[in-house]
Design an enzyme around this catalytic site. Sequence first.
Site, PDB file in Angstrom:
ATOM      1  N   GLY A 252     -17.780   7.512  -3.098  1.00  0.00           N
ATOM      2  CA  GLY A 252     -16.708   7.944  -4.145  1.00  0.00           C
ATOM      3  C   GLY A 252     -16.449   6.743  -5.185  1.00  0.00           C
ATOM      4  O   GLY A 252     -17.756   6.184  -5.598  1.00  0.00           O
ATOM      5  N   ASN A 253     -15.689   6.374  -5.470  1.00  0.00           N
ATOM      6  CA  ASN A 253     -15.486   5.306  -6.378  1.00  0.00           C
ATOM      7  C   ASN A 253     -16.352   3.935  -5.949  1.00  0.00           C
ATOM      8  O   ASN A 253     -17.211   3.593  -6.538  1.00  0.00           O
ATOM      9  CB  ASN A 253     -14.102   4.696  -6.784  1.00  0.00           C
ATOM     10  CG  ASN A 253     -14.129   3.625  -7.614  1.00  0.00           C
ATOM     11  OD1 ASN A 253     -14.092   2.698  -7.106  1.00  0.00           O
ATOM     12  ND2 ASN A 253     -13.774   3.665  -8.939  1.00  0.00           N
TER      13      ASN A 253
ATOM     14  N   GLY B  17     -20.405   6.756   2.113  1.00  0.00           N
ATOM     15  CA  GLY B  17     -19.041   7.056   1.025  1.00  0.00           C
ATOM     16  C   GLY B  17     -19.609   7.009  -0.319  1.00  0.00           C
ATOM     17  O   GLY B  17     -20.561   6.145  -0.516  1.00  0.00           O
TER      18      GLY B  17
ATOM     19  N   GLY C  58     -18.446   3.627  -3.153  1.00  0.00           N
ATOM     20  CA  GLY C  58     -19.739   3.876  -2.791  1.00  0.00           C
ATOM     21  C   GLY C  58     -20.718   4.257  -4.112  1.00  0.00           C
ATOM     22  O   GLY C  58     -22.072   3.968  -4.168  1.00  0.00           O
TER      23      GLY C  58
ATOM     24  N   LYS D 293       1.027  -1.233  -0.089  1.00  0.00           N
ATOM     25  CA  LYS D 293      -0.051  -0.136  -0.172  1.00  0.00           C
ATOM     26  C   LYS D 293       0.944   1.262   0.010  1.00  0.00           C
ATOM     27  O   LYS D 293       1.957   1.239   0.488  1.00  0.00           O
ATOM     28  CB  LYS D 293      -0.966   0.004   1.196  1.00  0.00           C
ATOM     29  CG  LYS D 293      -2.037   0.753   0.966  1.00  0.00           C
ATOM     30  CD  LYS D 293      -3.145  -0.055   0.239  1.00  0.00           C
ATOM     31  CE  LYS D 293      -4.545   0.672  -0.054  1.00  0.00           C
ATOM     32  NZ  LYS D 293      -5.367  -0.183  -0.771  1.00  0.00           N
TER      33      LYS D 293
HETATM   34  P1  NAD Z   1     -13.050   7.805  -2.979  1.00  0.00           P
HETATM   35  O1  NAD Z   1     -11.808   8.509  -2.660  1.00  0.00           O
HETATM   36  O2  NAD Z   1     -13.421   7.510  -4.344  1.00  0.00           O
HETATM   37  O3  NAD Z   1     -14.243   8.156  -1.937  1.00  0.00           O
HETATM   38  C1  NAD Z   1     -14.244   8.218  -0.807  1.00  0.00           C
HETATM   39  C2  NAD Z   1     -15.565   8.630  -0.272  1.00  0.00           C
HETATM   40  O4  NAD Z   1     -15.681   8.697   1.086  1.00  0.00           O
HETATM   41  C3  NAD Z   1     -15.835  10.132  -0.634  1.00  0.00           C
HETATM   42  O5  NAD Z   1     -17.245  10.038  -0.997  1.00  0.00           O
HETATM   43  C4  NAD Z   1     -15.813  10.820   0.399  1.00  0.00           C
HETATM   44  O6  NAD Z   1     -16.668  12.158   0.611  1.00  0.00           O
HETATM   45  C5  NAD Z   1     -16.112   9.957   1.705  1.00  0.00           C
HETATM   46  N1  NAD Z   1     -15.870  10.056   2.976  1.00  0.00           N
HETATM   47  C6  NAD Z   1     -14.363  10.599   3.390  1.00  0.00           C
HETATM   48  N2  NAD Z   1     -14.629  10.762   4.689  1.00  0.00           N
HETATM   49  C7  NAD Z   1     -15.759  10.428   5.185  1.00  0.00           C
HETATM   50  C8  NAD Z   1     -16.337  10.258   6.331  1.00  0.00           C
HETATM   51  N3  NAD Z   1     -15.698  10.803   7.509  1.00  0.00           N
HETATM   52  N4  NAD Z   1     -17.687   9.778   6.380  1.00  0.00           N
HETATM   53  C9  NAD Z   1     -18.367   9.327   5.088  1.00  0.00           C
HETATM   54  N5  NAD Z   1     -17.862   9.404   4.198  1.00  0.00           N
HETATM   55  C10 NAD Z   1     -16.593  10.047   3.987  1.00  0.00           C
HETATM   56  O7  NAD Z   1     -12.463   6.222  -2.455  1.00  0.00           O
HETATM   57  P2  NAD Z   1     -12.932   4.751  -2.766  1.00  0.00           P
HETATM   58  O8  NAD Z   1     -11.984   4.394  -3.729  1.00  0.00           O
HETATM   59  O9  NAD Z   1     -14.328   4.741  -3.018  1.00  0.00           O
HETATM   60  O10 NAD Z   1     -12.491   4.030  -1.312  1.00  0.00           O
HETATM   61  C11 NAD Z   1     -13.409   4.076  -0.245  1.00  0.00           C
HETATM   62  C12 NAD Z   1     -12.977   2.602   0.618  1.00  0.00           C
HETATM   63  O11 NAD Z   1     -12.946   1.530  -0.364  1.00  0.00           O
HETATM   64  C13 NAD Z   1     -11.681   2.921   1.210  1.00  0.00           C
HETATM   65  O12 NAD Z   1     -11.735   2.258   2.488  1.00  0.00           O
HETATM   66  C14 NAD Z   1     -10.758   2.072   0.153  1.00  0.00           C
HETATM   67  O13 NAD Z   1      -9.735   1.604   0.991  1.00  0.00           O
HETATM   68  C15 NAD Z   1     -11.720   1.072  -0.234  1.00  0.00           C
HETATM   69  N6  NAD Z   1     -11.476   0.528  -1.520  1.00  0.00           N
HETATM   70  C16 NAD Z   1     -11.574   0.990  -2.669  1.00  0.00           C
HETATM   71  C17 NAD Z   1     -11.223   0.303  -3.897  1.00  0.00           C
HETATM   72  C18 NAD Z   1     -11.346   1.083  -5.129  1.00  0.00           C
HETATM   73  O14 NAD Z   1     -11.142   0.302  -6.220  1.00  0.00           O
HETATM   74  N7  NAD Z   1     -11.431   2.108  -5.254  1.00  0.00           N
HETATM   75  C19 NAD Z   1     -10.783  -1.012  -3.824  1.00  0.00           C
HETATM   76  C20 NAD Z   1     -10.672  -1.659  -2.647  1.00  0.00           C
HETATM   77  C21 NAD Z   1     -10.974  -0.962  -1.476  1.00  0.00           C
END
Ligand code: NAD
Length: 417
Positions: free
Chosen positions: A221-222, A219, A224, A107
């Site tokens: 983001g990607n 959440g 959610g 990571k």
């Molecule tokens: P992202 O940056 O695309 O989105 C993060 C989201 O979380 C945003 O909508 C942000 O507003 C929200 N957020 C931030 N702080 C917050 C809080 N305190 N309360 C509520 N919402 C909050 O990130 P992502 O890629 O969607 O990652 C989200 C989770 O999924 C992380 O734990 C990441 O490690 C995990 N993850 C992502 C992937 C991937 O392919 N993107 C793969 C495996 C795991």
Amino acid sequence: MPTEKLNPFKIAQQQLDTAAKILNLDPEIHQALRWPMREIHISFPVRMDNGKTKTFHGFRVQYNDARGPCKGGIRFHPEETIDTVRALGAWMVWKTALLDLPLGGAKGGVICNPKELSDYELEKICRAYIAQLAFALGSDKDVPAPDVYTNPQIMAWMLDEFQKIKGSHDPGMITGKPLAIGGSEGREDATARGSLYATREAAKLLKLDLKKATVAIQGFGNAGYFLAKLCPEILGAKVVAVSDSKGGIFSEEGLDIDKVLAHKKKTGSVNCFPKTKKISNEEILELEVDILFPAALEDVITKENASKIKAKILGEAANGPTTPEADEILYKKGVFVIPDFLCNAGGVTVSYFEWVQNLYNYYWELDTVHKRLETKMVKAFKSVVETAKKYKVNNRMGAYIVAVERVAEAMKLRGWV
Ligand code: NAD
């Protein structure tokens, strides 16, 4: 910021310790697995738009590569810590092993707030990060990917910088790239899609009628956003609540996700979306829904709120959303937890597919990606449930047992222990 007690790395070590005990794991292997194999701390100055330089700090933790090159995302977050990166690196080791991918775990992270940076500053941070770490990266060494607040554009800048330094093409050095420069079909929504395949299997086990089921997602983001978008298609269930860092929204009738996204793009948040009730990020976790997806950050379900979780299925799309004490409470309460390194493994699985396609320079159709992802997720899900049943433990421990056994076997075969 996680308190000492909720230090994610301590949690990751504690989870491993529990699995090691159940498995009667060789103490030498256990000891080696408690710590990252290698970690690199970097600092680099970047000239900002105001003409002044600012020094940023970053990390790359290569946790274990017994099963293959290291693999794991890069986070840009103002509260990034080495312990968060270590924990996430460990979880990548278990995730690639559980999905039976020929990869290790890693990571990376940079302490920064992308929301306060211009695109130009962001690009310079990406290039500086890679310049500092190029010696340790490559398709046969360590392959980063997107994570919190990083995206395909960031992967593109990083790939470009790496190739300039090396003087040759190596598209497999990073995944989650845009399609035009070697990305894979289906990578963008892979994490969410994988979570939904696993959730569908869980619903079958619980005999939960998905057509009547309600869903809340923390959440947007990607992970959610695509969970919300694909929920009706893959599960047939209704999304009634979503949130982002500024708060959440609830509608009993269900949310029109495309419109919520358009609203977020315009206003910067899902907040105040018309005809919805405002809820907090704490409240969204405690809603009366069938399925709950934490899809933001770690340590959100703790011993304080675990007993208030009403969902029947907790799909951990985020990494590390549940603390060990909360885990116990949820298990006793009968909540079906799909543990993070199973639930969100769709992302790394399609990243693996992307890496494979890059290495042989031949690209698959979207349908092929979806089918292969589904096969991998369903197989991993079944192995977790069967193992949990066999050892009479919760699903997280089931997942740990499968993964730790595989990594331990590779370490033994290599003669490391
Ligand atoms: P992202 O940056 O695309 O989105 C993060 C989201 O979380 C945003 O909508 C942000 O507003 C929200 N957020 C931030 N702080 C917050 C809080 N305190 N309360 C509520 N919402 C909050 O990130 P992502 O890629 O969607 O990652 C989200 C989770 O999924 C992380 O734990 C990441 O490690 C995990 N993850 C992502 C992937 C991937 O392919 N993107 C793969 C495996 C795991």
